[in-house]
Design a protein around this motif. Structure first.
Motif: not given
Ligand SMILES: NC(=O)c1ccc[n+]([C@@H]2O[C@H](COP(=O)([O-])OP(=O)(O)OC[C@H]3O[C@@H](n4cnc5c(N)ncnc54)[C@H](O)[C@@H]3O)[C@@H](O)[C@H]2O)c1
Length: 257
Positions: A13, A15-19, A59, A88, A109, A149, A153, A182, A186-187
């Protein structure tokens, strides 16, 4: 610091955000990155920017995960770090109404997805004496809502401690980063909620993807070579309390500066 020189990391994952922030951080510290996601165009773009490999990977599909690991080995010849970031919230109803199908999709997931990636990566992680960092959440530790969720987790934490015990003797480490809120795409539709959430955080802000990436890079690097089976909360202090009492120096327990 070039902590990942000669090392290869696969990020789910990404493509964006934390990853994406994790992939950038590891590449900036000299590593080769395999960026995987459902969003093929975005991972290809990021991989090109980082001189890595971009792959469309879901995944929840074992064949996708196995193919991603095989492609990693074919391209770079090794795999040192797996970052389980995919996950997610699937369920939007109240927990009393959640269907079995929704429960299964949530676990598939977030928990089984991470398990699949670990299974596929393990033979190569053993060879490289590598490690896994899984992105969980503060929801796994405290009660912040979304029971399905949170359970998925929390399962990642149990999986991590057990794998850590099982593979420590082979030199493979397993750790978790548990982020608070974060600011990621997503937000994007709930920016007012993010603004309100700031109040819960003793450090006065929500987190940025780079805050998480820094912690992941630490745990994945040799700086953490004697740390395994643990969860590192990256959460601006939110787990210190519910934010209902004003404990700041300007509150009832006053201290002038
Ligand atoms: N953003 C937050 O506030 C936050 C807080 C705590 C934990 N997290 C966790 O951090 C991780 C990343 O969150 P984020 O906010 O950066 O994500 P995001 O919502 O910005 O992006 C999610 C990414 O996951 C990809 N994705 C969705 N389903 C998928 C699948 N089946 N296989 C592969 N990729 C898939 C999407 O295409 C997207 O690029 C997640 O596990 C989330 O639960 C996020």
């Amino acid at each position: 610091m070039q902590r990942f020189e000669g090392r290869v990391a696969l990020v789910t994952a990404g493509a964006q955000g934390i990853g994406a922030a994790v992939a950038r951080r590891i590449a900036a510290e000299g590593g080769k990155v395999v960026v995987t996601d459902l969003q093929e165009d975005k991972v290809n773009e990021l991989a090109a920017e980082l001189d890595g490999l971009g792959l469309r990977v879901d995944v929840t599909q074992r064949a996708d995960v196995d193919a991603a690991v095989a492609a990693t080995i074919e391209r770079f010849g090794r795999l040192d770090v797996l970052v389980n970031n995919a996950g997610g919230c699937i369920v939007t109803s109240v927990p009393e109404d959640t269907t079995d199908e929704e429960w299964h999709r949530q676990l598939d997931l977030t928990l089984v997805g991470a398990a699949r990636c670990i299974q596929a990566a393990l033979p190569h992680l053993v060879q490289a004496r590598g490690n896994v960092v899984t992105i969980s959440s503060v929801n796994a530790i405290g009660a912040f809502g979304n029971i399905e969720y949170a359970a998925a987790k929390a399962g990642q934490l149990a999986m991590t401690t057990n794998y850590a015990a099982r593979y420590g003797g082979l030199g493979v480490r397993f750790n978790v980063v548990a982020p608070g809120t974060i600011r990621t795409p997503n937000w994007d539709n709930q920016l007012d909620t993010l603004e309100k959430f700031k109040k819960m955080y003793p450090l006065g802000r929500v987190g940025e993807p780079e805050d998480v990436a820094a912690a992941v890079a630490f745990l994945a690097s040799d700086d953490a070579s004697w740390i395994t089976g643990h969860t590192l909360p990256v959460e601006g202090g939110v787990l210190t309390g519910p934010g209902l009492l004003d404990l700041t120096p300007s509150g009832p327990f006053r201290k002038e500066y």
